[in-house]
Design a protein around this motif. Structure first.
Motif, PDB file in Angstrom:
ATOM      1  N   ARG A 170       0.801  -1.341  -0.017  1.00 27.72           N
ATOM      2  CA  ARG A 170       0.193  -0.046   0.044  1.00 27.72           C
ATOM      3  C   ARG A 170       0.998   1.389   0.039  1.00 27.72           C
ATOM      4  O   ARG A 170       1.714   1.183   0.720  1.00 27.72           O
ATOM      5  CB  ARG A 170      -0.739  -0.074   1.343  1.00 27.72           C
ATOM      6  N   ALA A 171       0.552   2.225  -0.776  1.00 24.14           N
ATOM      7  CA  ALA A 171       1.305   3.558  -0.698  1.00 24.14           C
ATOM      8  C   ALA A 171       0.389   4.660  -0.748  1.00 24.14           C
ATOM      9  O   ALA A 171      -0.663   4.604  -1.485  1.00 24.14           O
ATOM     10  CB  ALA A 171       2.332   3.446  -2.087  1.00 24.14           C
ATOM     11  N   TRP A 172       0.596   5.574   0.023  1.00 23.35           N
ATOM     12  CA  TRP A 172      -0.412   6.699  -0.151  1.00 23.35           C
ATOM     13  C   TRP A 172       0.219   8.101   0.111  1.00 23.35           C
ATOM     14  O   TRP A 172       1.526   8.128   0.368  1.00 23.35           O
ATOM     15  CB  TRP A 172      -1.292   6.431   1.253  1.00 23.35           C
ATOM     16  N   ALA A 173      -0.563   9.045  -0.612  1.00 28.76           N
ATOM     17  CA  ALA A 173      -0.098  10.565  -0.450  1.00 28.76           C
ATOM     18  C   ALA A 173      -1.172  11.263  -0.226  1.00 28.76           C
ATOM     19  O   ALA A 173      -2.405  10.903  -0.938  1.00 28.76           O
ATOM     20  CB  ALA A 173       0.614  10.768  -1.454  1.00 28.76           C
ATOM     21  N   GLY A 174      -1.224  12.437   0.003  1.00 26.18           N
ATOM     22  CA  GLY A 174      -2.220  13.338   0.100  1.00 26.18           C
ATOM     23  C   GLY A 174      -2.091  14.636   1.209  1.00 26.18           C
ATOM     24  O   GLY A 174      -0.909  14.777   1.560  1.00 26.18           O
ATOM     25  N   GLU A 175      -3.364  15.171   1.640  1.00 25.91           N
ATOM     26  CA  GLU A 175      -3.259  15.993   2.744  1.00 25.91           C
ATOM     27  C   GLU A 175      -3.860  15.413   3.906  1.00 25.91           C
ATOM     28  O   GLU A 175      -4.900  14.932   3.946  1.00 25.91           O
ATOM     29  CB  GLU A 175      -3.904  17.230   2.408  1.00 25.91           C
ATOM     30  N   GLY A 176      -3.019  15.666   4.952  1.00 27.71           N
ATOM     31  CA  GLY A 176      -3.430  15.223   6.389  1.00 27.71           C
ATOM     32  C   GLY A 176      -3.960  16.148   7.122  1.00 27.71           C
ATOM     33  O   GLY A 176      -3.710  17.463   6.758  1.00 27.71           O
ATOM     34  N   TYR A 177      -4.205  16.106   8.534  1.00 23.28           N
ATOM     35  CA  TYR A 177      -4.772  17.207   9.220  1.00 23.28           C
ATOM     36  C   TYR A 177      -4.768  16.868  10.650  1.00 23.28           C
ATOM     37  O   TYR A 177      -5.118  15.513  11.017  1.00 23.28           O
ATOM     38  CB  TYR A 177      -6.174  17.564   8.968  1.00 23.28           C
ATOM     39  N   TYR A 178      -4.328  17.797  11.719  1.00 13.66           N
ATOM     40  CA  TYR A 178      -4.721  17.414  13.052  1.00 13.66           C
ATOM     41  C   TYR A 178      -5.944  18.172  13.555  1.00 13.66           C
ATOM     42  O   TYR A 178      -5.912  19.364  13.076  1.00 13.66           O
ATOM     43  CB  TYR A 178      -3.482  17.696  13.911  1.00 13.66           C
ATOM     44  N   SER A 179      -6.920  17.580  14.065  1.00 14.85           N
ATOM     45  CA  SER A 179      -8.153  18.262  14.283  1.00 14.85           C
ATOM     46  C   SER A 179      -7.961  19.205  15.504  1.00 14.85           C
ATOM     47  O   SER A 179      -7.292  18.717  16.531  1.00 14.85           O
ATOM     48  CB  SER A 179      -9.132  17.265  14.516  1.00 14.85           C
ATOM     49  N   PHE A 180      -8.217  20.432  15.445  1.00 15.78           N
ATOM     50  CA  PHE A 180      -8.139  21.356  16.365  1.00 15.78           C
ATOM     51  C   PHE A 180      -9.064  20.883  17.818  1.00 15.78           C
ATOM     52  O   PHE A 180      -8.812  21.383  18.954  1.00 15.78           O
ATOM     53  CB  PHE A 180      -8.626  22.804  16.001  1.00 15.78           C
ATOM     54  N   SER A 181     -10.055  20.115  17.370  1.00 10.78           N
ATOM     55  CA  SER A 181     -10.836  19.652  18.540  1.00 10.78           C
ATOM     56  C   SER A 181     -10.654  18.326  19.032  1.00 10.78           C
ATOM     57  O   SER A 181     -11.310  17.594  19.524  1.00 10.78           O
ATOM     58  CB  SER A 181     -12.336  19.813  18.033  1.00 10.78           C
ATOM     59  N   ASN A 182      -9.260  18.038  18.957  1.00  6.26           N
ATOM     60  CA  ASN A 182      -8.935  16.635  19.125  1.00  6.26           C
ATOM     61  C   ASN A 182      -7.727  16.344  20.043  1.00  6.26           C
ATOM     62  O   ASN A 182      -7.001  17.306  20.011  1.00  6.26           O
ATOM     63  CB  ASN A 182      -8.776  15.414  17.941  1.00  6.26           C
ATOM     64  N   GLY A 183      -7.441  15.351  20.680  1.00  3.51           N
ATOM     65  CA  GLY A 183      -6.150  15.075  21.437  1.00  3.51           C
ATOM     66  C   GLY A 183      -5.676  16.126  22.144  1.00  3.51           C
ATOM     67  O   GLY A 183      -6.390  16.708  22.964  1.00  3.51           O
ATOM     68  N   ALA A 184      -4.434  16.204  21.906  1.00  8.77           N
ATOM     69  CA  ALA A 184      -3.709  17.317  22.930  1.00  8.77           C
ATOM     70  C   ALA A 184      -4.147  18.607  22.818  1.00  8.77           C
ATOM     71  O   ALA A 184      -4.007  19.472  23.722  1.00  8.77           O
ATOM     72  CB  ALA A 184      -2.122  17.324  22.563  1.00  8.77           C
ATOM     73  N   PHE A 185      -4.812  18.982  21.396  1.00 12.04           N
ATOM     74  CA  PHE A 185      -5.234  20.437  21.457  1.00 12.04           C
ATOM     75  C   PHE A 185      -6.391  20.536  22.658  1.00 12.04           C
ATOM     76  O   PHE A 185      -6.395  21.936  22.688  1.00 12.04           O
ATOM     77  CB  PHE A 185      -5.831  20.593  20.100  1.00 12.04           C
ATOM     78  N   ILE A 186      -7.112  19.809  22.961  1.00  8.69           N
ATOM     79  CA  ILE A 186      -8.048  20.068  24.140  1.00  8.69           C
ATOM     80  C   ILE A 186      -7.115  20.563  25.475  1.00  8.69           C
ATOM     81  O   ILE A 186      -7.827  21.784  25.911  1.00  8.69           O
ATOM     82  CB  ILE A 186      -8.697  18.879  24.446  1.00  8.69           C
ATOM     83  N   ASP A 187      -6.212  19.873  25.728  1.00  7.12           N
ATOM     84  CA  ASP A 187      -5.459  20.583  26.959  1.00  7.12           C
ATOM     85  C   ASP A 187      -4.967  21.937  26.613  1.00  7.12           C
ATOM     86  O   ASP A 187      -4.636  22.761  27.573  1.00  7.12           O
ATOM     87  CB  ASP A 187      -4.269  19.701  27.166  1.00  7.12           C
ATOM     88  N   GLN A 188      -4.608  21.995  25.147  1.00  7.31           N
ATOM     89  CA  GLN A 188      -3.665  22.957  25.023  1.00  7.31           C
ATOM     90  C   GLN A 188      -4.687  24.361  24.921  1.00  7.31           C
ATOM     91  O   GLN A 188      -4.479  25.507  25.377  1.00  7.31           O
ATOM     92  CB  GLN A 188      -3.244  22.952  23.494  1.00  7.31           C
TER      93      GLN A 188
END
Lengths: 387, 140
Positions: A170-188
């Motif tokens: 499998r090989a992949w490419a494109g645009e990824g994102y870190y959601s601002f409402s997810n994970g560490a950003f909640i603490d931040q």
């Protein structure tokens, strides 16, 4: 809460259609819904108030697939997700067209699942595995939205290797994102640093799965690389409001894994290294430069056994160490889990799991854990319906 | 010696039981499938979504029975899973965007009719069921 019930109602309504094919259009509808319950002895986990017992863990998902021609498949999947203070919204999970030329080559494009690691493609598909929680050092429940999918494509295929087995690529490419409402950003966000929108940027990667001549044994590796991504960031403290730039420096995440299934047994192992180097720069603030470094090395081993056709039990040990953190409980997380799943029938199942967690590198919400303890036991229960 | 004799007899009995169980299901295919026989491994790959063609290059689309003795026996003999585990593994492929759930039919007669009229279709029925218009595949 109303949205949660709406999600359930949509799914129950769809179930009256009972996972049927709409023959003339060659369309299928499938879905699942789960309700979880968390109870922890010390720290509150996943932004829930789990030390009091919390049912704030609900998911519902619906999938629509059409096969216009034998080689072409078009599908869309929507999801409702609630976990503590995460989600509580319906999102487009993925939407893709898949064209499979032959066994050696196929292509999928749109918003697609990113196929890194052993379980990333199915980490959000609860009916697919026996565990209530996958090892959290790699498959973080409260941070998964940022790692499950990307906008772009995946090419895939299987190449026969004669007596040496088969090689899936499998090989992949494109645009990824870190959601601002997810994970560490909640603490931040709770400390005043906010991201007005997602951080996004280019990513690419590849995976090889070797299906060995030993029936049931697959050995594989994957690597996911993000380019350097930047996004605006704001800081607000009382009357102070400044804007700056948040940068996630280019990084790569290798995974090495193996899985062996034989009869009623399943055993799996995975190792991952994930390092992140993040800067936040506020030009108008004195000392307005902040640097965060993480270098997580995680491994787990798991084994499960199907005791009866309906009952499966298993155990795993997972260890996650942030080599960039100072010594102490915040540097590591060790998790022993004992798990069971009971399938009442093909549609309804229940899961129960007990975790013995040492260390605090799981990323606890600090506002809910003003007195963070080094150890926590966690009981996770779940009931699910799928069609 | 008695233990050895018992072991031999038990093994022979188990083998006979296994062969007779296997003989109760016919694997059928649309006449567009070129091969007259398939390996158990090929059949498992097609019915678990790991492959969409046989080694001879023939396109293969798995078709299921919804339930029944032939269905349970086919899954345990050729796929190595019970119905619950089998459908769970297909759902994981569907929900991750990698496959479409195979069509499920109510009866052997519906299975034969569907397989006979759809290129590449591969299914299974009880050995005693009529199967005009389809090809019977020998499983090696």
């Amino acid at each position: 809460m109303r949205r949660m019930w709406l999600g359930w109602l949509i799914l129950l309504g769809s179930m009256t259609a009972a996972a049927q094919s709409i023959d003339d259009l060659n369309i299928q509808i499938h879905g699942y819904a789960t309700q979880g319950f968390l109870y922890s002895t010390n720290n509150n986990i996943f932004t829930t108030t789990s030390s009091n017992g919390s049912p704030a863990w609900t998911e519902a998902m619906i999938n629509l697939t059409s096969v216009p021609t034998p080689k072409l498949r078009i599908a869309v999947q929507a999801r409702y997700f609630l976990l503590g203070s995460f989600g509580n919204s319906i999102i487009l999970d993925w939407a893709a067209a898949d064209y499979k030329v032959n066994e050696r080559f196929g292509v999928r494009f749109g918003k697609v699942k990113t196929p890194w690691g052993l379980f990333n493609e199915i980490q959000d598909i609860d009916p697919a595995y026996m565990w209530t929680l996958l090892p959290q050092g790699i498959y973080e429940l409260d941070d998964r939205e940022s790692y499950m999918t990307h906008y772009g494509g995946v090419v895939y295929g299987t190449i026969g290797a004669g007596k040496a087995g088969k090689l899936e690529y499998r090989a992949w490419a494109g645009e990824g994102y870190y959601s601002f409402s997810n994970g560490a950003f909640i603490d931040q966000a709770e400390t005043g640093y906010n991201l007005p929108r997602n951080i996004q940027g280019p990513l690419y990667g590849g995976a090889l799965h070797w299906k060995t001549p030993v029936t049931g044994l697959m050995v594989g590796a994957s690597d996911l690389t993000d380019n350097t991504w930047t996004a605006p960031i704001t800081y607000q403290n009382g009357s102070t409001f400044v804007t700056g730039t948040h940068t996630t420096v280019a990084n790569s995440q290798p995974n090495y894994f193996a899985i062996y299934e034989k009869g009623k047994w399943l055993a799996a192992f995975e190792y991952e290294r994930a390092w992140v180097h993040v800067t936040s720069v506020f030009p108008t603030l004195p000392s307005g430069f902040f640097l965060t470094r993480q270098d997580d090395r995680t491994e787990y081993g798991m084994i499960s056994y199907k005791i009866t056709p309906k009952l499966t039990a298993g155990v795993y040990d997972s260890q996650d160490t942030n080599r960039a953190a100072p010594l102490g409980p915040g540097r590591y997380s060790k998790d022993w889990a004992i798990s069971g799943r009971y399938d009442f029938n093909s549609f309804l199942y229940a899961k129960a799991e007990e975790h013995f967690i040492e260390g605090t590198n799981l990323g606890y919400d600090l506002t809910l854990n003003s007195n963070l303890k080094p150890n926590t036991n966690l009981t996770a229960l779940k009931i699910g319906v799928t069609f | 010696m008695k233990k050895l004799l018992f072991a031999v007899l038990f093994s022979a009995g188990a083998l006979l039981f296994s062969l007779s169980a296997r003989a109760q299901v016919l694997v059928i295919a649309n006449p567009s499938v070129k091969s007259a026989d398939v390996t158990k491994s090929d059949l498992r790959d097609v019915f678990t979504g790991a492959a969409s063609s046989f080694k001879d290059g023939s396109h293969a689309t798995p078709v299921l029975l919804k339930s029944g003795a032939a269905h349970e026996e086919f899954l345990s003999t050729y796929v190595g899973k019970n119905d619950t585990a089998f459908r769970a593994s297909w759902r994981s492929l569907v929900f991750s965007g990698q496959a479409t759930m195979p069509k499920s039919l109510d009866s052997d007669a519906a299975m034969v009719d569907y397989v006979a009229h759809n290129a590449g279709a591969v299914g299974y029925i009880a050995k005693t069921s009529p199967h005009d218009g389809v090809k019977v595949l020998a499983v090696q």
